[in-house]
Scaffold this active site. Structure first.
Site, PDB file in Angstrom:
ATOM      1  N   ASP A 176     -18.645 -52.896  -6.825  1.00 57.07           N
ATOM      2  CA  ASP A 176     -19.247 -53.970  -6.054  1.00 57.07           C
ATOM      3  C   ASP A 176     -19.996 -54.885  -7.015  1.00 57.07           C
ATOM      4  OD1 ASP A 176     -20.087 -54.873  -3.206  1.00 57.07           O
ATOM      5  OD2 ASP A 176     -21.955 -54.828  -4.339  1.00 57.07           O
ATOM      6  N   GLU A 260     -13.112 -56.118  -4.546  1.00 55.42           N
ATOM      7  CA  GLU A 260     -12.930 -56.908  -3.349  1.00 55.42           C
ATOM      8  C   GLU A 260     -12.443 -58.295  -3.738  1.00 55.42           C
ATOM      9  OE1 GLU A 260     -15.539 -56.711   0.684  1.00 55.42           O
ATOM     10  OE2 GLU A 260     -16.520 -56.719  -1.243  1.00 55.42           O
ATOM     11  N   CYS A 313     -20.429 -48.120   7.397  1.00 54.15           N
ATOM     12  CA  CYS A 313     -21.104 -46.935   6.870  1.00 54.15           C
ATOM     13  C   CYS A 313     -20.080 -46.110   6.098  1.00 54.15           C
ATOM     14  CB  CYS A 313     -21.689 -46.111   8.010  1.00 54.15           C
ATOM     15  SG  CYS A 313     -22.272 -44.490   7.467  1.00 54.15           S
ATOM     16  N   CYS A 316     -19.763 -42.399   8.001  1.00 56.79           N
ATOM     17  CA  CYS A 316     -19.147 -42.127   9.306  1.00 56.79           C
ATOM     18  C   CYS A 316     -18.252 -43.259   9.801  1.00 56.79           C
ATOM     19  CB  CYS A 316     -20.224 -41.835  10.354  1.00 56.79           C
ATOM     20  SG  CYS A 316     -21.154 -43.298  10.829  1.00 56.79           S
ATOM     21  N   CYS A 331     -27.766 -46.233   8.652  1.00 50.75           N
ATOM     22  CA  CYS A 331     -26.788 -46.034   9.722  1.00 50.75           C
ATOM     23  C   CYS A 331     -27.441 -45.361  10.925  1.00 50.75           C
ATOM     24  CB  CYS A 331     -25.629 -45.185   9.207  1.00 50.75           C
ATOM     25  SG  CYS A 331     -24.406 -44.869  10.498  1.00 50.75           S
ATOM     26  N   ASP A 341     -25.267 -51.989  -2.003  1.00 56.57           N
ATOM     27  CA  ASP A 341     -24.177 -52.190  -2.955  1.00 56.57           C
ATOM     28  C   ASP A 341     -23.420 -50.887  -3.217  1.00 56.57           C
ATOM     29  OD1 ASP A 341     -25.033 -54.786  -3.084  1.00 56.57           O
ATOM     30  OD2 ASP A 341     -26.141 -54.526  -4.968  1.00 56.57           O
TER      31      ASP A 341
HETATM   32 ZN   LIG Z   1     -22.908 -43.562   9.454  1.00 55.64          ZN
END
Ligand SMILES: [Zn+2]
Length: 372
Positions: A176, A260, A313, A316, A331, A341
Site C-alpha cells: 500500500d 493497486e 476488513c 472478516c 471493525c 494502510d
Molecule cells: Zn472484521
C-alpha cells in the site's frame, strides 16, 4: 555485459577531488611512459610491471600529495599504460602518447576486489564517498571510470547483467503506497519516507504558502516560482531514489507483489501537492516494479482500482466507509483494530487468486476474459 555512462551531479569540493584524481592518473601514466622511453633508449627492455614497482617503492613515497588520493588510481594508470603498449605491439594501436591536462581527463578506481553497488540516484564510491547521478542507475560492478567531458564529470562502468530469479523469502506481498509513509507491506514492514524528503516537503509547502500574496508575474513572484520549481524537483528525485530501493527490495524478495491500480484513494490527501507527488511516485513505482519483476523472476499483480482495499476488513470481510482522516481500521463486526494502510495491504495480498491478474493489466480485464 551491459554498460552505464551517466553524468554526475557534484559539488565544487567533489569536482576538485575528481580533478585531483584525474591529475594523479595522468601523472602516473606519463611518468611510466617517460621512464619506458628512457629505459628503451638506454638499451633496456622495459615492462610496466617493473615500472610500477619502481614507482611504488621509490617514487610514490617521495610525493606527499599522492597520499591524499586513492592509491587504486595509480594501479589503474599502469594497467592502462600496459594495455596501450600491448595494443601497440599487436599492431592494434599507435605508440602511446603523453596525456595532456584537460584532454580526456579520467581515472579508474575499484573497491579492492569487493563489488561496488550502484542503486538509485546516490552512490557510495570507494574513497570518493557519496556521489549523485542525474538518473537512477542500477548495477553491481568491479570498477568505475570517472571522466570529464566538456567540463562535466561522468561515471562509466560495465556490469554483468543476469535476469536471474532470486530466492524469495515471501510468496505474496501486498503493498500500500502512501504519502506520509512511503509504503506499507502486508507483512507489517513500513517503509518510511526519507527524512530529508519530509524536510524539503515542509519547506516547499511553506514557500508556496508565502508566495500566495505576491503579484503574479512580478520579479519577486518569478524568483519565488523558480525556487519552488527547484525544490519540487529535489523532492521528486529524493522520492524516486527511495522508490528504487523499495522496488528492488520487493522484486528481489517476493514471489508475487500485489499493488493497486492508480487513482488510489488513501495515498492522496486532498492537498494538491501531495497528490501530484504521490501520482508521479505511483507511475514510477509501477514502472520500476514492472521491469524489476522481470529481472528477478517475480510477478507483479495490479488489482482493479475499484477493489475496496481500504474499506474492507482484512479479517472478516466487512465493508465500511473509511474517510481519509481515519488512520485505524476499526471493525464493528469482528473487533479488528489495525493501521489502515496495513489493513489495505493485507487485503491486496489476500486478493491474489480471486480478482486479480498478472503484469499490468487490471483485474476487470482478466475476469472478463476468463469468463468467455
Ligand atoms: Zn472484521
Amino acid at each position: 555485459m551491459k554498460s552505464i555512462h551517466t553524468k554526475l551531479k557534484l559539488n565544487n569540493k567533489q569536482k576538485t577531488l575528481m580533478a585531483q584524481h584525474a591529475g594523479y592518473s595522468r601523472w602516473c601514466y606519463n611518468w611510466g611512459l617517460s621512464l619506458w622511453n628512457a629505459a628503451y633508449k638506454d638499451g633496456y627492455k622495459p615492462n610496466v610491471r617493473k615500472l610500477r614497482e619502481v614507482f611504488t617503492n621509490h617514487t610514490k613515497p617521495l610525493i606527499p600529495w599522492m597520499k591524499k588520493l586513492s592509491s587504486r588510481v595509480y594501479q589503474y594508470a599502469f594497467i592502462h599504460l600496459d594495455a596501450a603498449f600491448k595494443r601497440f605491439f599487436k599492431g592494434l594501436g599507435k605508440y602511446p602518447k603523453f596525456k595532456k591536462k584537460g584532454r580526456s581527463d579520467s581515472f579508474t578506481i575499484d573497491n579492492c576486489g569487493k563489488p561496488i553497488e550502484l542503486n538509485g540516484w546516490s552512490h557510495k564510491l570507494p574513497f570518493i564517498g557519496i556521489v549523485k547521478t542525474y538518473e537512477a542507475i542500477e548495477a553491481t560492478t568491479k570498477k568505475i571510470t570517472i571522466s570529464r567531458q566538456a567540463g562535466d564529470w561522468y561515471l562509466s562502468c560495465s556490469y554483468e547483467f543476469n535476469a536471474t530469479t532470486t530466492p524469495k523469502k515471501t510468496d505474496v506481498v501486498g503493498v500500500d503506497l502512501g504519502v506520509k509513509t512511503l509504503a506499507t507491506l502486508s507483512d507489517g514492514k513500513v517503509v518510511t519516507s526519507v527524512k530529508s524528503y519530509r524536510r524539503f516537503e515542509t519547506k516547499l509547502s511553506r514557500m508556496q504558502y508565502l508566495n500566495r500574496n505576491k503579484e503574479i508575474g512580478s520579479a519577486n513572484w518569478k524568483a519565488a516560482q523558480l525556487k519552488i520549481a527547484r525544490l519540487h524537483r529535489k523532492v521528486a528525485s529524493i522520492r524516486k531514489d527511495a522508490l528504487h530501493k523499495l522496488t528492488t527490495y520487493l522484486a528481489k524478495n517476493h514471489g508475487k507483489i500485489v499493488i493497486e491500480d492508480l487513482n488510489v484513494r488513501g495515498m492522496l490527501a486532498n492537498h494538491k501537492l501531495a497528490k501530484s507527488i504521490a501520482d508521479q511516485g505511483f507511475y514510477e513505482f509501477r514502472r520500476q516494479l514492472e521491469y524489476k519483476c522481470q529481472w528477478y523472476g517475480s510477478e507483479l499483480i495490479v488489482v482493479d482500482r475499484f477493489f475496496p482495499s481500504s474499506k474492507t476488513c482484512s479479517s472478516c470481510g466487512h465493508v465500511q466507509e473509511m474517510p481519509l482522516n481515519l488512520r485505524t481500521y476499526d471493525c464493528p463486526e469482528c473487533g479488528l483494530s489495525m493501521d489502515r494502510d496495513l489493513n489495505a495491504s493485507i487485503n491486496l495480498r489476500n486478493a491474489v487468486g480471486s480478482v486479480v491478474n498478472a503484469c499490468g493489466r487490471s483485474a476487470a480485464d482478466s475476469s472478463g476474459r476468463s469468463r468467455k
